[in-house]
Design a protein around this motif. Structure first.
Motif, PDB file in Angstrom:
ATOM      1  N   THR A   1      33.917 -17.134 -25.125  1.00  0.00           N
ATOM      2  CA  THR A   1      33.245 -17.608 -23.869  1.00  0.00           C
ATOM      3  C   THR A   1      32.378 -17.159 -23.447  1.00  0.00           C
ATOM      4  O   THR A   1      31.683 -16.657 -22.992  1.00  0.00           O
ATOM      5  CB  THR A   1      34.686 -18.302 -23.149  1.00  0.00           C
TER       6      THR A   1
ATOM      7  N   VAL B   1      30.012 -22.238 -11.686  1.00  0.00           N
ATOM      8  CA  VAL B   1      30.233 -22.549 -13.201  1.00  0.00           C
ATOM      9  C   VAL B   1      29.482 -24.105 -13.156  1.00  0.00           C
ATOM     10  O   VAL B   1      29.753 -25.405 -12.483  1.00  0.00           O
ATOM     11  CB  VAL B   1      31.673 -22.592 -13.701  1.00  0.00           C
TER      12      VAL B   1
ATOM     13  N   LEU C   1      26.159 -25.098 -24.602  1.00  0.00           N
ATOM     14  CA  LEU C   1      27.743 -25.237 -23.694  1.00  0.00           C
ATOM     15  C   LEU C   1      27.181 -26.770 -23.117  1.00  0.00           C
ATOM     16  O   LEU C   1      26.485 -27.356 -24.018  1.00  0.00           O
ATOM     17  CB  LEU C   1      26.765 -25.167 -22.617  1.00  0.00           C
TER      18      LEU C   1
ATOM     19  N   ASP D   1      37.274 -24.125 -16.202  1.00  0.00           N
ATOM     20  CA  ASP D   1      37.703 -25.101 -17.006  1.00  0.00           C
ATOM     21  C   ASP D   1      39.199 -24.813 -17.274  1.00  0.00           C
ATOM     22  O   ASP D   1      39.628 -25.872 -18.147  1.00  0.00           O
ATOM     23  CB  ASP D   1      37.757 -23.390 -18.147  1.00  0.00           C
TER      24      ASP D   1
ATOM     25  N   THR E   1      29.229 -19.519 -19.943  1.00  0.00           N
ATOM     26  CA  THR E   1      29.473 -20.140 -19.015  1.00  0.00           C
ATOM     27  C   THR E   1      27.961 -19.939 -17.980  1.00  0.00           C
ATOM     28  O   THR E   1      27.435 -18.299 -18.350  1.00  0.00           O
ATOM     29  CB  THR E   1      30.519 -19.834 -17.853  1.00  0.00           C
TER      30      THR E   1
ATOM     31  N   SER F   1      30.284 -24.634 -19.094  1.00  0.00           N
ATOM     32  CA  SER F   1      30.883 -23.796 -20.319  1.00  0.00           C
ATOM     33  C   SER F   1      30.538 -24.143 -21.561  1.00  0.00           C
ATOM     34  O   SER F   1      30.784 -25.583 -21.831  1.00  0.00           O
ATOM     35  CB  SER F   1      31.998 -23.435 -19.991  1.00  0.00           C
TER      36      SER F   1
END
Length: 608
Positions: free
Chosen positions: A484, A498, A551, A424, A486, A501
């Motif tokens: 948050t 990842v 997401l 991120d 992911t 996210s």
């Protein structure tokens, strides 16, 4: 412009052997930029030095540090050979093949007069007026296309929705569609790590004077007056978002933006109004990954007249690898073919390309008929407190199961700083930190501050395609919080990558059902949070609060032996921070995830 403000532009025309403009009306390609046409001209000159340009492109294409600690550098350098520079600045090959190209500074930037309007109503009107101006010049045959990346991609989508008569085709690279949700405040998180340096860069470059005009006595004094009137456009709003201590103290201009005022409405794209051929180039980790597939899907044109290419890339390296064997052609090649088809009527087959070309994370490039890909079905996978035995490094190692957990558990998590080393961070820095592959290609450093929930390994390659929703049952100690989530691909060696996210401020969890999307069983797949102060719902400390963390959409394949994982965090710095008054209400206290079979936490994931 119609209000008397003068925009400045460079006009590039094909030349004959004597270096004189060819006096035949031709299709015209317009690029409206906020990064000053001076930078475009310098970039064009640098890439056009005889004997150097081709060598530079070849070096960028062949430069490969894969397998070394510096392999992330390759992710950035290979964008140069993929065509990005010609999309961003000037495409001399396109001009030589029979096009006029116009590069214009948007109002209040570069050498243009006026106050920078940042994608708002007046700037959008300028774009339409410039299109119509270009279409009626003697060197134009009346057929106008638009090109450009990022800022110059967004204004293409905005302009096409207004259907100006002379605009016939667009080729936006990494365009946005909903600037509030995409980058300004995704999940009501203020994207400071992008907004502050970006705004400063544009506000500083707009102060560069036209030295040649000054030297010749043609200096534009209105330009200087306009710059002095508003030298730091938009910075007051960012400062207010970060410094205002309470909701009641939020200044009126910021409140208007946070409550669907005119600025925010102007930032919301209307791709359903587009009626001209549109070729969208984006990336799964681009700043505008949420909007790019949405632009494609909402345009009411048949596949072929609209095209979508999504790579495993960030914002500034959107064309990484293009032109290499097994990858799509360079974007400047695609761009020329697109305009040749729709502006010149050449039957070159570009309308048969794709129409949806995707890099499957964990796999390679595929062409398909739609996004999400045909054949995927959404299903719940539940967050469980049962240990998976795969993530002893995290705050809690849980499991991801096809059935709800049997007992009730409450897991605690607090804000942390390990997100500095994360994908991120590369996302919000537009890809600049992608050189840190230990952070972008392995989430285990970030997972030190997270709750992990890992599924059993799959026994065959398994497709994931589409938007994804993580439904959380939460408990807060404060009157607000921040979450948050992911979705990761975990390899047999433990590497956790990842795929996508999302984030959400707890008090701004209200969604617009009419604009949200749902799977067949009624579960959300793509929540559309309203993110307005008037829809704010402060949480009650100690009481269960259910919320949905959408997401960004993705396309990936889990190889046999790999596992699916959901990570949950209570912060996501430096990607951003909640509005200051909401951050104050959270108190940065611990938050709790409730795993209750009666009100389960789960991910609604599209599997094929």
């Amino acid at each position: 412009m119609s209000d008397g403000v003068v925009l400045k532009a460079n006009i590039y025309r094909p030349a004959d052997a004597a270096g004189l403009p060819i006096d035949i009306p031709m299709p015209t390609i317009l690029n409206m930029t906020a990064y000053t046409k001076l930078i475009s001209a310098v970039a064009d000159a640098s890439l056009s030095i005889p004997g150097i340009s081709d060598s530079l492109m070849k070096y960028a294409r062949d430069f490969d540090l894969s397998g070394t600690p510096f392999s992330g550098i390759t992710e950035l350098t290979q964008a140069l050979s993929g065509g990005f520079a010609r999309n961003f600045a000037v495409d001399r090959q396109l001009i030589r093949s029979g096009y006029v190209q116009v590069v214009a500074d948007v109002r209040g930037t570069g050498f243009s007069q006026g106050i920078w309007d940042v994608f708002q109503t007046r700037e959008q009107a300028d774009t339409v007026e410039t299109i119509e101006w270009a279409g009626t010049q003697p060197w134009s045959n009346g057929r106008v296309g638009m090109t450009g990346a990022s800022y110059s991609g967004i204004n293409q989508v905005q302009a096409a929705a207004k259907q100006p008569p002379h605009l016939k085709a667009i080729f936006p690279v990494v365009p946005g569609n909903d600037l509030m949700r995409d980058v300004t405040a995704p999940g009501a998180l203020v994207g400071v790590s992008f907004l502050v340096p970006w705004l400063m860069a544009v506000n500083l470059t707009k102060m560069i004077p036209d030295i040649s005009a000054l030297a010749s006595g043609r200096f534009d004094w209105r330009w200087l007056s306009d710059r002095m009137e508003n030298p730091f456009t938009f910075m007051d709003l960012v400062f207010a978002a970060l410094a205002t201590p309470t909701v009641d103290a939020i200044p009126p201009n910021l409140a208007a933006m946070l409550n669907d005022g005119p600025m925010r409405q102007a930032w919301l794209g209307q791709p359903s109004q587009i009626r001209i051929p549109t070729f969208v180039v984006g990336g799964w980790h681009d700043l505008f990954a949420n909007g790019e597939p949405r632009i494609y899907n909402e345009i009411p044109l048949p596949p072929g007249q609209k095209q979508l290419v999504m790579g495993e890339v960030y914002h500034i390296n959107a064309t990484r690898g293009f032109g290499n064997p097994g990858n799509p052609p360079r974007t400047d090649v695609l761009q020329r073919a697109w305009f040749d088809k729709w502006l010149k009527g050449i039957d070159n087959g570009i309308d048969k390309y794709g129409p949806v070309t995707l890099f499957q994370q964990g796999g390679g490039w595929v062409s398909t008929t739609s996004f999400p890909q045909p054949g995927v079905n959404y299903q719940r996978m539940y967050l469980s407190a049962a240990s998976s035995g795969t993530a002893a490094h995290s705050q809690f190692d849980g499991s991801l199961l096809p059935a709800p957990p049997t007992g009730v558990n409450q897991l605690s998590i607090g804000p942390g700083v390990s997100s500095v080393c994360s994908r991120d961070t590369a996302y919000i820095t537009a890809g600049a930190s992608a050189v840190l592959v230990g952070c972008t290609r392995d989430a285990r450093p970030q997972e030190l501050d997270g709750l992990t929930f890992t599924a059993a390994p799959v026994n065959r390659p398994t497709l994931l395609s589409g938007p994804i929703n993580v439904h959380l049952n939460t408990v807060h100690n404060g009157t607000d919080g921040f979450w948050t989530a992911t979705l990761n691909d975990v390899a047999p060696d433990g590497t956790s990558v990842v795929l996508t996210s999302g984030q959400l401020t707890s008090s701004l969890r209200a969604i617009d059902p009419a604009r949200s999307r749902y799977s067949a069983n009624g579960d959300l797949t793509d929540p559309f949070p309203t993110l307005t102060l008037i829809s704010r719902q402060p949480v009650m400390p100690g009481q269960a609060t259910q919320l949905d963390v959408g997401l960004t959409p993705t396309d990936a394949v889990l190889q046999a032996g790999h596992r699916l994982r959901v990570d949950v965090y209570a912060s996501n710095f430096p990607k951003g921070t909640p509005l200051r008054p909401l951050l104050n209400e959270s108190g940065l206290m611990q938050q709790h995830l409730l795993l209750d079979p009666g009100a389960p936490s789960f991910v609604n994931v599209p599997l094929g």
